[in-house]
Design an enzyme around this catalytic site. Structure first.
Site, PDB file in Angstrom:
ATOM      1  N   ASP A  92       0.764  -1.485   0.172  1.00 26.46           N
ATOM      2  CA  ASP A  92      -0.100  -0.059  -0.082  1.00 26.46           C
ATOM      3  C   ASP A  92       1.084   1.132  -0.011  1.00 26.46           C
ATOM      4  OD1 ASP A  92      -2.336   1.896   0.554  1.00 26.46           O
ATOM      5  OD2 ASP A  92      -3.460  -0.036   0.850  1.00 26.46           O
ATOM      6  N   HIS A 150      -2.895   3.289  -4.605  1.00 31.73           N
ATOM      7  CA  HIS A 150      -2.063   2.501  -3.300  1.00 31.73           C
ATOM      8  C   HIS A 150      -1.045   2.009  -3.450  1.00 31.73           C
ATOM      9  CE1 HIS A 150      -5.795   3.222  -0.496  1.00 31.73           C
ATOM     10  NE2 HIS A 150      -6.369   2.971  -1.505  1.00 31.73           N
ATOM     11  N   GLU A 169      -9.602   2.771  -5.248  1.00 33.52           N
ATOM     12  CA  GLU A 169      -9.221   4.239  -4.920  1.00 33.52           C
ATOM     13  C   GLU A 169      -8.027   4.778  -5.660  1.00 33.52           C
ATOM     14  OE1 GLU A 169     -10.836   4.320  -0.351  1.00 33.52           O
ATOM     15  OE2 GLU A 169      -9.111   3.401  -0.644  1.00 33.52           O
TER      16      GLU A 169
HETATM   17  C1  ACM Z   1     -11.238  -0.594  -0.113  1.00 35.22           C
HETATM   18  O1  ACM Z   1     -11.667  -0.628   1.219  1.00 35.22           O
HETATM   19  N1  ACM Z   1     -10.808   0.448  -0.452  1.00 35.22           N
HETATM   20  C2  ACM Z   1     -11.265  -1.695  -0.812  1.00 35.22           C
END
Ligand code: ACM
Ligand code: ZN
Length: 545
Positions: free
Chosen positions: A210, A281, A345
């Protein structure tokens, strides 16, 4: 110790022992099994399991007999348990019979307790394992639990006579751990796998990468862990807007540790699902290899939670090759069918400003940056399929159009999953409303800091993974469900456990038991009897109220 305290202690001991025997065997009461089995018929009488215990491995059952012997050895706190040949006597008999496959599938089992002993039969090893897990619960929740602190090797072990036929409702019964935000040592992960497997979960997603850390050794790119597994500081406990001033790391799993973990999990019929996040991420990787970002400037591992604007450059062929090289090592390490590529995201602002990304959009005839993400996913999917793997990602991978065979993990509600199933794609449901175990489970000043949200035990238990309006013909695409334990607010494994249990136990019944079997108040009374088991396993949990 003064006299008064001494008396108090003696009284406490007497109360403890009398509470223990008040629990005493009542063979007629149905056992507090979780997840509840498909079919359970109680019979008259009971079987007294005498020690030393012997497990007889009939056809092809040696390996599972060995695993059950280890688990019972620990449960009974006894001498090691012998595994005997079919011609020998023994109280517990295990047998694989492939002809049971039509009725029970790979994971189902039949468990019979008569006055003469216990028999577990299944079509495959997984079924024997789950039958063994049920046997452990029969011993641990019915009558004088060997998990009770006052139990001795002489405590009677009585199992009511019964017949169970059982098989799971869903094939995918998952949980997710996030060692990227806060690292989780191998020994913790093993304990977690052992506990989840006893509740018949079969998939553990490891969120290995991440913005805040890269936690998997990749031999071709050593800087991923040399640089990417360390952050300058972390958000401060109690005030997430401040830094704590303390360097964090290096923390990562070596490839040797992963192989050991995979073998440990396989023995308990748990697939480890690796997640390598892309294109977002991804900052920890870019901190080590900034040439694969759009801007190419030096960047550091992120020190706050939240979403990072710098992502992988999808216009750079070398960046795509970088990702494939990483996934090649991931495929060598993790034998499971799926590889998770994240996909959630990912702000696409850098792609809008990047000449290379824009050139890719033009040369590929794409309409926008969402389609560029789909284009990138296509490259990755082709690569993974070439290695016999299937790609799965969060529901954002729907936005620019799904790649041909991608499976979807639906977290922003159920709609993404439903749309994917309607288009013929496999789906794992993991909506924030029921499956986000990093959300608070109760309100009140004694509850620990959480990321936000509210998912109490009852909400988890009420979860229905199949959208009611999904046509019958498409229901097969709902593979199951998964709960996620995102790690921002878990500083240790003990924090993870507190948020995981007992909610994961409620989810186990959602994904395993028949839908019409569910009754929350009855579940809660069964759940009470699992506290001793969790204590014995050394698992912290929110008190069951
Ligand atoms: C997530 O909770 N962004 C998959
Ligand atoms: Zn770019």
């Amino acid at each position: 110790m003064n006299r008064r305290n001494h008396n108090t202690a003696a009284l406490a001991a007497v109360l403890l022992l009398s509470a223990f025997s008040a629990h005493s065997v009542n063979a007629a009461s149905p056992p507090a099994l979780i997840p509840a089995p498909q079919k359970l018929v109680m019979r008259d009488g009971s079987f007294e399991l005498n020690r030393p215990v012997t497990i007889v491995a009939e056809t092809d059952a040696e390996r599972e007999a060995g695993t059950l012997a280890e688990e019972l050895h620990s449960l009974l706190n006894s001498d090691p348990i012998a595994v005997a040949k079919p011609t020998e006597p023994g109280a517990i008999r295990l047998e694989i019979d492939p002809s049971l496959a039509a009725a029970l599938g790979r994971e189902g089992y039949r468990l019979t307790v008569t006055a003469g002993g216990v028999q577990i039969r299944a079509a495959a090893e997984a079924g024997l394992f789950y039958g063994g897990a049920t046997l452990c619960q029969l011993l641990d929740t019915n009558g004088d639990s060997p998990s009770h602190p006052a139990a001795t090797p002489a405590t009677p072990l009585s199992i009511p006579c019964l017949e169970i036929e059982d098989a799971p409702r869903f094939a995918w019964r998952g949980l997710l751990l996030d060692p990227a935000r806060h690292f989780l040592p191998v020994e913790f992960v093993k304990k977690f796998i052992r506990t989840m497997s006893l509740y018949k979960f079969n998939s553990l997603q490891l969120h290995l990468t991440d913005d805040q850390g890269w936690r998997l050794q990749i031999k071709k790119y050593p800087e991923l862990t040399q640089i990417g597994s360390v952050r300058r500081e972390s958000p401060k406990k109690g005030d997430r807007t401040q830094g704590d001033g303390t360097p964090y790391g290096p923390y990562f799993y070596t490839q040797e540790e992963i192989r050991d973990l995979v073998a440990f999990a396989a023995k308990r019929h748990v697939d480890l699902l690796p997640e390598i996040e892309m294109p977002g991420h991804f900052l920890a990787a870019l901190s080590a290899y900034p040439q694969f970002s759009c801007r190419g400037v030096p960047i550091q591992v992120r020190t706050r939670w939240g979403i990072e604007p710098d992502i992988l450059c999808a216009g750079n062929d070398d960046a795509i090759d970088f990702v494939k090289d990483i996934l090649a090592e991931v495929c060598d390490l993790f034998p499971g069918r799926f590889v998770h590529i994240g996909g959630d995201e990912a702000p696409r602002d850098r792609w809008k400003e990047c000449p290379r990304c824009q050139a890719r959009i033009r040369s590929q005839g794409l309409k926008n940056e969402a389609q560029l993400q789909t284009w990138m996913n296509q490259q990755v999917e082709k690569f993974l399929e070439g290695r016999g793997r299937r790609m799965i990602g969060w529901d954002e991978i729907l936005e620019g159009g799904l790649t041909p065979r991608a499976a979807v993990m639906s977290w922003r509600g159920m709609d993404g999953g439903k749309a994917a199933a309607q288009a013929g794609h496999d789906v794992v449901m993991s909506p924030t409303s029921h499956c986000y175990f990093d959300y608070a489970q109760a309100r009140g000043p004694d509850e620990p800091e959480a990321i936000g949200g509210f998912v109490p035990l009852e909400a988890v238990y009420s979860f229905e993974p199949v959208p009611p309006s999904l046509p019958d013909s498409q229901r097969k695409h709902i593979l199951g469900a998964q709960a996620n334990l995102w790690g921002e607010y878990f500083w240790s494994g003990s924090d993870v456990e507190y948020f995981a249990f007992p909610r994961a136990i409620a989810l186990s019944e959602v994904v395993w038991s028949p839908a019409d079997r569910r009754d929350f108040s009855e579940f809660r009374s069964r759940l009470q009897r699992h506290a001793l088991t969790l204590q014995r396993l050394g698992v912290r949990f929110r008190p069951i109220d």
